[in-house]
Design a protein around this motif. Structure first.
Motif, short mmCIF file in Angstrom:
data_model
loop_
_atom_site.label_atom_id
_atom_site.label_comp_id
_atom_site.label_asym_id
_atom_site.label_seq_id
_atom_site.Cartn_x
_atom_site.Cartn_y
_atom_site.Cartn_z
N SER A 25 0.82 -1.22 0.00
CA SER A 25 0.00 0.00 0.00
C SER A 25 0.85 1.26 0.00
N GLN A 26 2.00 1.23 0.67
CA GLN A 26 2.84 2.43 0.69
C GLN A 26 3.33 2.79 -0.71
N ASN A 27 3.46 1.81 -1.59
CA ASN A 27 3.84 2.07 -2.97
C ASN A 27 2.71 2.72 -3.76
N TYR A 28 1.47 2.58 -3.26
CA TYR A 28 0.31 3.15 -3.94
C TYR A 28 -0.22 4.39 -3.21
N GLY A 29 0.63 5.01 -2.40
CA GLY A 29 0.28 6.29 -1.80
C GLY A 29 -0.34 6.24 -0.42
N SER A 30 -0.43 5.08 0.19
CA SER A 30 -1.01 4.99 1.53
C SER A 30 0.06 4.61 2.54
N GLN A 31 0.75 5.62 3.05
CA GLN A 31 1.81 5.38 4.03
C GLN A 31 1.24 4.80 5.32
N VAL A 32 0.01 5.14 5.63
CA VAL A 32 -0.64 4.65 6.84
C VAL A 32 -0.74 3.13 6.87
N LEU A 33 -0.94 2.50 5.71
CA LEU A 33 -1.10 1.05 5.64
C LEU A 33 0.23 0.32 5.47
N GLY A 34 1.29 1.06 5.25
CA GLY A 34 2.63 0.49 5.23
C GLY A 34 2.81 -0.68 4.30
N THR A 35 3.19 -1.83 4.87
CA THR A 35 3.56 -2.99 4.06
C THR A 35 2.39 -3.96 3.79
N LEU A 36 1.16 -3.50 4.00
CA LEU A 36 0.02 -4.35 3.66
C LEU A 36 -0.07 -4.49 2.14
N PHE A 37 -0.53 -5.64 1.69
CA PHE A 37 -0.76 -5.91 0.27
C PHE A 37 -1.85 -4.97 -0.22
N SER A 38 -1.58 -4.23 -1.29
CA SER A 38 -2.52 -3.22 -1.78
C SER A 38 -3.62 -3.84 -2.63
N THR A 39 -4.77 -3.19 -2.62
CA THR A 39 -5.88 -3.62 -3.48
C THR A 39 -5.53 -3.47 -4.97
N PRO A 40 -4.84 -2.39 -5.40
CA PRO A 40 -4.46 -2.34 -6.82
C PRO A 40 -3.56 -3.51 -7.25
N ALA A 41 -2.63 -3.91 -6.39
CA ALA A 41 -1.77 -5.05 -6.72
C ALA A 41 -2.58 -6.34 -6.74
N LEU A 42 -3.54 -6.46 -5.84
CA LEU A 42 -4.45 -7.62 -5.84
C LEU A 42 -5.24 -7.68 -7.13
N ALA A 43 -5.79 -6.54 -7.56
CA ALA A 43 -6.56 -6.50 -8.81
C ALA A 43 -5.70 -6.92 -9.98
N ALA A 44 -4.47 -6.42 -10.04
CA ALA A 44 -3.56 -6.78 -11.14
C ALA A 44 -3.27 -8.27 -11.15
N LEU A 45 -3.08 -8.86 -9.97
CA LEU A 45 -2.81 -10.30 -9.89
C LEU A 45 -4.03 -11.11 -10.33
N MET A 46 -5.21 -10.66 -9.96
CA MET A 46 -6.44 -11.34 -10.36
C MET A 46 -6.62 -11.28 -11.89
N ILE A 47 -6.35 -10.12 -12.47
CA ILE A 47 -6.44 -9.97 -13.92
C ILE A 47 -5.42 -10.88 -14.61
N LYS A 48 -4.23 -10.94 -14.06
CA LYS A 48 -3.19 -11.80 -14.63
C LYS A 48 -3.62 -13.26 -14.62
N ALA A 49 -4.24 -13.71 -13.54
CA ALA A 49 -4.71 -15.10 -13.47
C ALA A 49 -5.74 -15.37 -14.57
N ALA A 50 -6.66 -14.43 -14.76
CA ALA A 50 -7.70 -14.60 -15.79
C ALA A 50 -7.08 -14.63 -17.19
N THR A 51 -6.19 -13.69 -17.47
CA THR A 51 -5.60 -13.65 -18.82
C THR A 51 -4.71 -14.86 -19.07
N ASN A 52 -3.98 -15.30 -18.05
CA ASN A 52 -3.14 -16.50 -18.22
C ASN A 52 -4.00 -17.73 -18.52
#
Length: 140
Positions: A25-52
């Protein structure tokens, strides 16, 4: 004649990714959430699974494009853990593909979702894009 790809209802694929700094999350602008897995990264991984799962079934000149995604990100996970995403084809009408998605880490389910992809002609898509760009250029 348009070839319809062989995409089976119930077909599924699981992909995995170890969460890295760029997925947090900190990479996506949310310093408050620190090292939590971000929802945008989750969405990208889900899309990758579908396309693969389906893209290698496309006939020559055809591709899939995402048109909708809906995600419920229910549980936190963090840097260093592994997220697995399972994509399953639940509907296919010859052009529209609908997937059920489930994401989990070592402790259990973290998210669920649905994703829609449409099969389109690659050349036509990029021709339409160029027409839009040309129109914008003439507006400037």
């Amino acid at each position: 004649m348009v070839l319809i790809p062989n995409i089976e209802i119930g077909a599924s694929l699981v992909i995995q990714k170890r969460i890295q700094e760029e997925d947090t999350s900190q990479n996506y602008g949310s310093q408050v959430l620190g090292t939590l897995f971000s929802t945008p990264a989750l969405a990208a991984l889900m899309i990758k699974a579908a396309t693969n799962l389906v893209d290698h079934h496309m006939p020559e000149g055809m591709i899939t494009v995402g048109t909708k995604i809906e995600i419920t990100h229910d549980k936190p996970t963090t840097l260093g853990l592994t997220v697995s995403v399972k994509a399953t084809v639940v509907e296919f009408d010859g052009q529209r593909i609908l997937f059920d998605l489930i994401a989990y880490d070592e402790a259990g389910v973290i998210a669920r979702g649905k994703h829609e992809r449409m099969i389109v002609n690659r050349n036509l898509l990029f021709r339409k894009l160029q027409e839009r760009v040309d129109k914008l250029i003439t507006m400037v």
